[in-house]
Design a protein around this motif. Structure first.
Motif, short mmCIF file in Angstrom:
data_model
loop_
_atom_site.label_atom_id
_atom_site.label_comp_id
_atom_site.label_asym_id
_atom_site.label_seq_id
_atom_site.Cartn_x
_atom_site.Cartn_y
_atom_site.Cartn_z
N PRO A 187 0.83 -1.21 0.00
CA PRO A 187 0.00 0.00 0.00
C PRO A 187 0.86 1.26 0.00
N VAL A 188 0.35 2.28 -0.66
CA VAL A 188 1.03 3.58 -0.72
C VAL A 188 0.33 4.53 0.24
N VAL A 189 1.09 5.14 1.12
CA VAL A 189 0.52 6.03 2.13
C VAL A 189 0.48 7.45 1.59
N ARG A 190 -0.64 8.13 1.78
CA ARG A 190 -0.89 9.44 1.17
C ARG A 190 -0.50 10.58 2.11
N LEU A 191 0.75 10.58 2.58
CA LEU A 191 1.20 11.59 3.52
C LEU A 191 1.18 12.99 2.91
N HIS A 192 1.76 13.14 1.75
CA HIS A 192 1.87 14.46 1.14
C HIS A 192 0.55 14.89 0.49
N GLU A 193 -0.21 13.92 0.03
CA GLU A 193 -1.53 14.25 -0.49
C GLU A 193 -2.42 14.85 0.60
N ALA A 194 -2.29 14.31 1.82
CA ALA A 194 -3.07 14.84 2.93
C ALA A 194 -2.71 16.28 3.22
N THR B 105 -9.12 19.43 -8.99
CA THR B 105 -8.76 18.02 -9.13
C THR B 105 -7.65 17.82 -10.17
N ALA B 106 -7.61 18.68 -11.18
CA ALA B 106 -6.56 18.55 -12.19
C ALA B 106 -5.20 18.86 -11.58
N ALA B 107 -5.13 19.87 -10.71
CA ALA B 107 -3.86 20.21 -10.06
C ALA B 107 -3.42 19.08 -9.14
N PHE B 108 -4.37 18.47 -8.43
CA PHE B 108 -4.05 17.35 -7.55
C PHE B 108 -3.49 16.19 -8.37
N GLU B 109 -4.16 15.84 -9.45
CA GLU B 109 -3.71 14.70 -10.26
C GLU B 109 -2.36 14.97 -10.90
N GLN B 110 -2.15 16.20 -11.33
CA GLN B 110 -0.86 16.53 -11.93
C GLN B 110 0.26 16.43 -10.90
N ARG B 111 -0.03 16.84 -9.67
CA ARG B 111 0.98 16.83 -8.61
C ARG B 111 1.31 15.41 -8.15
N PHE B 112 0.27 14.57 -7.98
CA PHE B 112 0.48 13.28 -7.33
C PHE B 112 0.29 12.06 -8.24
N GLY B 113 -0.21 12.27 -9.43
CA GLY B 113 -0.36 11.15 -10.35
C GLY B 113 -1.47 10.19 -10.00
N LEU B 114 -2.49 10.66 -9.28
CA LEU B 114 -3.65 9.83 -8.98
C LEU B 114 -4.87 10.73 -8.90
N PRO B 115 -6.06 10.15 -9.12
CA PRO B 115 -7.27 10.98 -9.15
C PRO B 115 -7.73 11.40 -7.76
N LEU B 116 -8.43 12.52 -7.72
CA LEU B 116 -9.16 12.99 -6.56
C LEU B 116 -10.61 13.13 -7.02
N THR B 117 -11.51 12.36 -6.41
CA THR B 117 -12.86 12.22 -6.94
C THR B 117 -13.90 12.70 -5.92
N ARG B 118 -14.84 13.50 -6.40
CA ARG B 118 -15.95 13.94 -5.56
C ARG B 118 -17.01 12.83 -5.55
N ILE B 119 -17.34 12.34 -4.35
CA ILE B 119 -18.26 11.20 -4.25
C ILE B 119 -19.51 11.51 -3.44
N GLY B 120 -19.64 12.73 -2.94
CA GLY B 120 -20.83 13.03 -2.16
C GLY B 120 -20.84 14.45 -1.65
N VAL B 121 -21.85 14.75 -0.84
CA VAL B 121 -22.02 16.09 -0.28
C VAL B 121 -22.29 15.99 1.21
N VAL B 122 -22.02 17.10 1.90
CA VAL B 122 -22.28 17.21 3.33
C VAL B 122 -23.47 18.13 3.53
N GLU B 123 -24.43 17.69 4.34
CA GLU B 123 -25.61 18.47 4.63
C GLU B 123 -25.77 18.62 6.14
N ALA B 124 -26.52 19.64 6.55
CA ALA B 124 -26.89 19.75 7.95
C ALA B 124 -27.75 18.55 8.32
#
Length: 318
Positions: free
Chosen positions: A193-200, A270-289
């Motif tokens: 597994p690859v740990v996402r230290l810098h992505e975080a 998301t394009a800047a994230f993928e360019q920086r780290f070579g993996l996708p960042l995907t929106r999968i939902g929303v936060v509501e009250a």
């Protein structure tokens, strides 16, 4: 001796094994020999600590992984908890329970631990070695962060995001359990597994409000974020990023991914994230009250509400 990396440990079989491991690790290990490690935390930052255990027969089976992979994976599983809080590592302590059947592989397990420590650009500062009936690796990681990312900061109006692609570890385990060899990419996601230290850190710098690593399944982690933040999360299963060969259900349930799931502003680049780290960042939902009497987590598929897929729970009823 003056200038030595470690204290002399004295005679005995246990200490001979530890000395052999220290020799194997070389400059990756530092200051071992006292009863406690002494670490400096950067000024203005906070100490972050986590402990993770890998147990033979629960987290892996002997035929699945090499000894090196067992050591590497156990160390990175613990390191991923630092990534979940956007912390950088200060040091690692590894405690091994070693059965007779594994004695010949001890130094190979140590090689895997050292490889993980090297990959994370940190050091080994202590540990323990004992004899027992089952191979167990308990890895303590210590890190630092100016503002650790918590589970409880999600805000209404945030989006829910996940790094990488999901499903590989589950598919690897399913193949092994059927007596088959997993696909290479699925096996690698489980064994290395690859740990996402810098992505975080990037996510925090761009406004992440809450986060976790995906150890028990992305849906299970989303439910934890909702509970901790006292918000409602609406997760669209159709948006989950899939590894090749994985289904939506595989991606929803697959544990030990060690990707990150975070709440953050909806407009992340998301394009800047993928360019920086070579993996996708995907929106999968929303936060509501969260309104009284309303479920903290809603999962949807095809636009319809569905029962949330169940993630891993070590203490779930059979």
């Amino acid at each position: 001796m003056p200038g030595a990396l470690h204290l002399s440990l004295g005679p005995g079989g246990e200490f001979d094994a530890i000395e052999a491991a220290l020799t194997r690790w070389g400059p990756l290990a530092e200051g071992v020999g006292d009863d406690c490690a002494v670490l400096d935390v950067p000024s203005g930052e906070r100490l972050v600590m986590s402990l993770d255990t890998a147990l033979e027969g629960v987290h892996f089976r002997r035929g699945w992984l090499t000894p090196e992979e067992i050591g590497y994976r156990a160390t990175m599983a613990a390191m991923s908890d630092l990534a979940a809080m956007a912390a950088l590592p200060l040091g690692v302590a590894a405690a091994l329970t070693l059965p007779d059947a594994w004695r010949g592989d001890f130094l190979r397990i140590c090689d895997g631990i050292g490889d993980a420590v090297r990959s994370a650009n940190t050091r080994i500062v202590g540990g323990d070695l004992t004899h027992g009936a089952t191979l167990s690796l308990s890895v303590t990681v210590l890190g630092h962060a100016a503002a650790p990312l918590s589970r409880r900061g999600a805000r209404a109006g945030d989006a829910l995001w996940v790094t990488g692609r999901l499903g590989g570890p589950l598919l690897a385990v399913q193949a092994w359990e059927r007596g088959l060899a997993p696909r290479d990419e699925h096996r690698a996601r489980f064994a290395r597994p690859v740990v996402r230290l810098h992505e975080a850190r990037w996510l925090v710098e761009h406004g992440a409000t809450a986060g976790m690593d995906v150890s028990d399944g992305v849906v299970a982690e989303a439910s934890h974020l909702a509970a901790a933040g006292r918000v409602r999360l609406v997760l669209d299963l159709d948006c989950l990023p899939l590894m090749a060969g994985a289904s939506v259900d595989d991606a929803a349930r697959s544990g030990e991914e060690y990707e990150l799931v975070v709440t953050a502003p909806a407009g992340l680049d998301t394009a800047a994230f993928e360019q920086r780290f070579g993996l996708p960042l995907t929106r999968i939902g929303v936060v509501e009250a969260r309104a009284p009497g309303v479920a903290a987590l809603e999962t949807r598929r095809g636009g319809e509400r569905v029962t949330p897929p169940r993630g891993h729970d070590h203490l779930a009823a059979p």
